[in-house]
Design a protein around this motif. Sequence first.
Motif, short mmCIF file in Angstrom:
data_model
loop_
_atom_site.label_atom_id
_atom_site.label_comp_id
_atom_site.label_asym_id
_atom_site.label_seq_id
_atom_site.Cartn_x
_atom_site.Cartn_y
_atom_site.Cartn_z
N GLY B 142 0.68 -1.27 -0.03
CA GLY B 142 0.22 0.11 0.15
C GLY B 142 0.91 1.18 0.16
O GLY B 142 2.00 1.24 -0.01
N SER B 143 0.34 2.42 -0.26
CA SER B 143 0.73 3.54 -0.07
C SER B 143 0.25 4.54 1.07
O SER B 143 -0.88 4.23 1.77
N SER B 144 0.56 5.84 0.91
CA SER B 144 -0.27 6.81 1.94
C SER B 144 -1.49 7.37 1.43
O SER B 144 -2.03 7.70 2.13
N GLY B 145 -1.58 7.38 0.13
CA GLY B 145 -2.63 7.67 -0.49
C GLY B 145 -2.84 9.07 -0.88
O GLY B 145 -3.90 9.77 -1.20
N SER B 146 -1.57 9.74 -0.43
CA SER B 146 -1.52 11.37 -0.76
C SER B 146 -0.22 11.76 -1.38
O SER B 146 0.62 11.03 -1.10
N SER B 149 2.61 13.09 0.52
CA SER B 149 3.40 12.04 1.37
C SER B 149 3.83 10.78 0.58
O SER B 149 2.88 10.01 0.15
N ARG B 150 5.11 10.71 0.30
CA ARG B 150 5.73 9.53 -0.52
C ARG B 150 6.13 8.58 0.38
O ARG B 150 7.37 8.32 0.59
N VAL B 151 5.20 7.67 0.71
CA VAL B 151 5.78 6.45 1.66
C VAL B 151 4.84 5.09 1.25
O VAL B 151 3.84 5.39 0.61
N TRP B 153 4.01 1.10 2.25
CA TRP B 153 3.78 0.02 3.17
C TRP B 153 4.25 -1.35 2.90
O TRP B 153 3.76 -1.72 1.78
N GLN B 187 6.50 0.89 7.38
CA GLN B 187 6.33 2.06 6.63
C GLN B 187 7.59 2.44 6.17
O GLN B 187 8.76 2.51 7.01
N LEU B 189 9.67 5.28 4.03
CA LEU B 189 9.92 6.61 3.47
C LEU B 189 10.73 6.64 1.97
O LEU B 189 11.85 6.25 2.27
N ASP B 193 10.81 11.69 -1.35
CA ASP B 193 9.87 12.48 -0.28
C ASP B 193 10.51 13.77 0.04
O ASP B 193 11.94 13.57 0.04
#
Lengths: 175, 426
Positions: B142-146, B149-151, B153, B187, B189, B193
Motif C-alpha cells: 500500500g501507499s499513503s494515498g496522498s 506524502s511519499r511512503v 507500506w 512504513q 519513506l 519524499d
Amino acid sequence: MAVLTSDYRRELEIRRYPLAVYVLVPLLALVLQAWLPRLPVVGRFAYFDLPLLVTVYFALGRRNPIHGTLLGAVLGIGQDGLTQGAIGIWGIANTICGFLAASIGIRVVVENHTIRMMLTFGFTLLAGGIAFFVTRILLGLSYDWNWLGEILKAAGNAVIGLGLYPLLDRTQARD
Amino acid sequence: MESFFSRYRNLVVLTLALLVQVLGLALQVRKADAGVSATAQANVTSHDAKPVRLIRLWAASAVTPFERAIHWGTQGAADVWAGYLDLRHTREQNAELQKTIDRLRLEQATLLEDARQGQRLQWLLKFRESYIYQTVPAQVIGSSGSIQSRVVWLDKGKDAGLQPDMAVITPDGIVGKVRTVFDRTAQVLLINDETSGAGVVLETTRVRGILRGNASGQPQVVNLLADNRIQAGEKVLTAGGDQIFPRGLAVGTVEKVIRDTERGSYIDVVLKPAANLDHLDEVLVITQLGEQLSPEQQADVDASEALKGGEVAAAEAERKRAAAEMEERLPSLADPNAPKPAEGSAKPGDAPVAPPVPKPLPAKHADRFTPSGGSQSDAVTERPDAPKAVVATPAKTAGATKAVVPASKAVAGGKPGAKTKPGGVK
C-alpha cells in the motif's frame, strides 16, 4: 400544516444506514485510497480523495453537523495516520468539510445529482485549501500547491461521486 | 449555560474537534523543532511520540490487513496466469538467461581481481567497507494515498527482523528507508519524499551532496555549488556516509541541473531514480551489513571463479593446438642443406655453443696492422678455457704509452674468448 414545518421536513429526509455501512464504507475508502494509487494505470491518474467523498456523502445524507464533524475527523486522522507527516492536517480539513456539508444539507435539497456533484467539487477544493493553509501557514512546512492537480482531483471526486452516491443510496435503511 | 451548549451544540463540537487536532499538531511540530537542521527534523519525526505512534498503529492495523488480502488475491491470480498459463517462449527465454548468467559470471570473476585488490588497499588504508550481508524480501502492499506524502507500506515488520532506519532497495537502485515498524507491517519513506535524506556522490565528477525529494516528487541533490562539469546522464551513487545505505548503490541519473532560486550560486541536481518508485512490487530490506561477503555471495563468487578457471584452461588448450597447427604449416627457418649435427654430441645439459666466426682473408701485403702478422700474433693468445665475455684490459708497460685494445680487435685477431695480456702491446 405540519408537513411544511422545517422540523418535520428535516425529520422526513434524514437518511439512516445500517451500522455495517457506517463502518465498512469509510474503511473501504481508506483502503482503496491507499491501494489504488499503486496500480500501474490508476496510479498515474490518482486524482481522487475517497475518504473526503465518503465524509461529504454521509454528512449530506445524515444532515447532522456533529455526525459529519466526527466522521470527517476520524477519516481525516486515518488518512494522516497512513502518511509520514503530522497527524491532523487532513483531519482538520475533513472535519470542517463534514461540518459544512451537513450544515448545507439541512438547507439544500441534495437528492439532485448535479447539486451533489457541485458540492463534492467545491468541498474537495476547500479541503485542499485547508490542508495547504494548515501545512504552509500553521506548520510552516512546504506544500506543493498545484491548481491543475487540485481541480483535477475535485473533478475526479465529482465524477466518482456521480456513480458512487446512487450505489450508497441503495444501502440506506428502510423503515 | 445549558441552553448555550444545547443551542450551539454543533459549533461547540466542531470547535472542540478542531482544537484537539490543532493542539496535537502543535505538539508534533514542537517536537520536530527540537532538531536544528532539516535532516535532524526528518530524523526526529521518524521517532513519533507515543500518541502519534498509536494513531499510526490503529490506522495501519485497520487498513493493512485489507491491503494484504487484496494484494494476496491479485498476486495469486497474476502468479497463476504467469506461472501456469502464459508460458510461451519460456524455453527460449530460459536459454537466453542462462547465457546471460554465464557471461555475467565471467565478468564477475574478471572484476573480482580488481575488487580484491581494492579491498587490500582499503584494508591497508584502514578503510572499513560494508557489504550487504543479509536482506529480507518484502512486498509493497500500500501507499499513503496522498501525493504530498511519499511512503509505502510493506508486508513485513518487526517479526521479520525489520527495524527503523534500515535501507530498502531493489536490484535497480535504492528505494528509501524504513521509518516506522509494527509487528507485521512497516512504513518506508521513499527517497523522493521531501523529508527524506541520503548521502550521495556523482560517479564521474565525485561531487558529494544530500539527496531529498522535491515538491513534485522527484529526488534531487540539493545545495551544491554551481559546477559546469555536472551534465545530464551522469550516474549518481550512494556515498555511504549516512549510516543507512551502503556505499556504491545506484541512486539514479542526472536529469537536469536547476539553479537555486533563493541562492544564486547554488544548484539543485534533479535525478531520474534508478528504481521505479511509482510502481514498486517487491523490495529488499537490508537487515545486516558485514565486512565480508555473505555465504550466498561467496558461493556465487566461487562458482564464477570455477567457471572462469574451466574457460581459461579450455582457451589455453585451444591456443596451443592452434600454435602447433600453425607451426606445421609455416615454412621452416632451418636450412635443409646444412649438415646435421652429430647425433649424441649434444647433451641436454651442455651450454649452447657460439657459432664460428668467419676468418678474414689473408692480406696480400702484411703490415703491422695485419692481425696475423708481426708481434700481434704474440699479443693474442688462445686460451681454451677463456670466458665468452671479451674484456678489454688496459696494458701497462714500463715507459710505454697507455694503450687499450678494443674488444673487437682482440676478437678479430684471434678466436672469440681471447683477451690481451699485460705488456703484450708495443
